[in-house]
Design a protein around this motif. Structure first.
Motif, PDB file in Angstrom:
ATOM      1  N   CYS A  23      80.983  63.829  42.561  1.00  0.00           N
ATOM      2  CA  CYS A  23      79.525  63.682  42.694  1.00  0.00           C
ATOM      3  C   CYS A  23      78.794  64.783  41.929  1.00  0.00           C
ATOM      4  CB  CYS A  23      79.127  63.697  44.168  1.00  0.00           C
ATOM      5  SG  CYS A  23      79.549  62.195  45.065  1.00  0.00           S
ATOM      6  N   SER A  39      81.537  54.524  39.184  1.00  0.00           N
ATOM      7  CA  SER A  39      82.453  53.449  39.589  1.00  0.00           C
ATOM      8  C   SER A  39      83.689  54.027  40.274  1.00  0.00           C
ATOM      9  CB  SER A  39      82.853  52.637  38.365  1.00  0.00           C
ATOM     10  OG  SER A  39      83.781  51.620  38.712  1.00  0.00           O
ATOM     11  N   LYS A  42      82.714  55.193  43.813  1.00  0.00           N
ATOM     12  CA  LYS A  42      82.557  54.091  44.769  1.00  0.00           C
ATOM     13  C   LYS A  42      83.914  53.579  45.249  1.00  0.00           C
ATOM     14  CE  LYS A  42      78.034  52.654  43.047  1.00  0.00           C
ATOM     15  NZ  LYS A  42      77.247  51.627  42.322  1.00  0.00           N
ATOM     16  N   GLU A  43      84.882  53.521  44.336  1.00  0.00           N
ATOM     17  CA  GLU A  43      86.229  53.127  44.758  1.00  0.00           C
ATOM     18  C   GLU A  43      86.803  54.143  45.745  1.00  0.00           C
ATOM     19  OE1 GLU A  43      88.601  52.663  41.302  1.00  0.00           O
ATOM     20  OE2 GLU A  43      87.551  50.874  40.571  1.00  0.00           O
ATOM     21  N   LEU A  45      85.073  56.025  47.768  1.00  0.00           N
ATOM     22  CA  LEU A  45      84.354  55.879  49.041  1.00  0.00           C
ATOM     23  C   LEU A  45      84.927  54.725  49.856  1.00  0.00           C
ATOM     24  CD1 LEU A  45      80.657  56.451  47.878  1.00  0.00           C
ATOM     25  CD2 LEU A  45      82.053  57.995  49.265  1.00  0.00           C
ATOM     26  N   ASP A  46      85.259  53.626  49.177  1.00  0.00           N
ATOM     27  CA  ASP A  46      85.881  52.495  49.886  1.00  0.00           C
ATOM     28  C   ASP A  46      87.218  52.915  50.490  1.00  0.00           C
ATOM     29  OD1 ASP A  46      83.774  50.868  49.201  1.00  0.00           O
ATOM     30  OD2 ASP A  46      84.755  50.044  47.423  1.00  0.00           O
ATOM     31  N   LYS A  85      77.838  59.265  50.533  1.00  0.00           N
ATOM     32  CA  LYS A  85      77.276  57.981  50.120  1.00  0.00           C
ATOM     33  C   LYS A  85      75.793  58.130  49.762  1.00  0.00           C
ATOM     34  CE  LYS A  85      80.437  55.116  52.861  1.00  0.00           C
ATOM     35  NZ  LYS A  85      80.561  54.168  53.985  1.00  0.00           N
ATOM     36  N   VAL A  88      75.545  59.626  46.338  1.00  0.00           N
ATOM     37  CA  VAL A  88      75.849  58.640  45.301  1.00  0.00           C
ATOM     38  C   VAL A  88      74.664  57.699  45.098  1.00  0.00           C
ATOM     39  CG1 VAL A  88      77.329  56.692  44.687  1.00  0.00           C
ATOM     40  CG2 VAL A  88      78.336  58.736  45.681  1.00  0.00           C
ATOM     41  N   LYS A  89      74.056  57.257  46.212  1.00  0.00           N
ATOM     42  CA  LYS A  89      72.878  56.391  46.109  1.00  0.00           C
ATOM     43  C   LYS A  89      71.753  57.107  45.359  1.00  0.00           C
ATOM     44  CE  LYS A  89      74.035  52.652  48.480  1.00  0.00           C
ATOM     45  NZ  LYS A  89      73.970  51.292  47.926  1.00  0.00           N
ATOM     46  N   THR A  92      72.653  57.328  41.654  1.00  0.00           N
ATOM     47  CA  THR A  92      72.521  56.005  41.036  1.00  0.00           C
ATOM     48  C   THR A  92      71.060  55.605  40.900  1.00  0.00           C
ATOM     49  OG1 THR A  92      74.638  55.360  42.026  1.00  0.00           O
ATOM     50  CG2 THR A  92      73.226  53.587  41.209  1.00  0.00           C
TER      51      THR A  92
END
Length: 221
Positions: A23, A39, A42-43, A45-46, A85, A88-89, A92
């Motif tokens: 980040c 990208s 996000k992977e 984070l999942d 998260k 990241v938001k 983005t």
């Protein structure tokens, strides 16, 4: 502590450290490099969400004393992950808004001689709608997080109620066993009393018979 939980926890801690560094680096990148980094984040984070769910299931299967400590630790992990998260938001959203503003600004510069006051107003309205959409996304995300926390709290309450019911069932089962044992003891005592009565009656009958025989002998002698 459960070895399974510790294994998941080590994976989560390593992953969260990597996500934090990613980040930080993504916030200073631009263009395709930034998209690629986001990208990957996000992977990650999942994957972190999946580890959180696995740790939650493992913690709830343990003894209450251990489970309470692990669930408290899980809440901290969830809070930290939610903060990631949010970052990241923000990154983005900032990138998207900046790209839109840059595009609008470049278009305005190239067409300065032909753009009318009405067109400039529409450009400003488009930027305003973009900002409003961003605010709505943030509000929706905040509502989603609150709903998730409420769901976890309800699941915890239901689990505690289940444990209480199981404990009550065990207590009733123990009481039923004690009643059965008491019935057996009372039955045994009743049988002994009846046996003693029979023996006593036999002794009394024998004494009466002996007395009658003695009287008969005396009277006839």
């Amino acid at each position: 502590m459960s070895e399974v939980f510790e294994g998941y926890e080590r994976q989560y801690c390593e992953l969260s450290d990597n996500l934090t560094r990613s980040c930080t680096s993504a916030s200073v990148l631009h263009g395709e490099l930034k998209k690629q980094k986001l990208s990957e984040i996000k992977e990650g984070l999942d994957e972190a969400d999946a580890l959180i769910r696995k740790m939650d299931l493992e913690a709830r299967s343990l003894q209450p004393s251990i489970k309470a400590t692990l669930l408290a630790k899980l809440r901290e992990y969830k809070h930290y992950l939610n903060n990631l998260k949010t970052d990241v938001k923000r990154i983005t959203s900032t990138d998207t808004n900046q790209a839109a503003r840059d595009e609008l600004l470049e278009s305005g510069i190239n067409e300065t001689t032909t753009v009318s006051a009405d067109q400039r107003g529409r450009l400003l309205m488009s930027t305003e709608r973009l900002n409003q959409s961003t605010d709505r996304i943030k509000e929706s995300r905040r509502t989603m997080l609150e709903t998730e926390e409420l769901g976890v709290s309800i699941l915890q309450d239901l689990h505690q109620q289940r444990q209480s019911l199981l404990h009550s069932h065990s207590t009733l089962h123990a009481v039923d066993d004690n009643i059965s044992k008491s019935k057996k003891i009372l039955t045994t005592i009743s049988r002994r009393i009846n046996k003693n009565k029979l023996i006593l009656s036999s002794i009394i009958g024998a004494l009466i018979l002996a007395i009658l025989i003695i009287l008969y002998i005396k009277l006839t002698g």
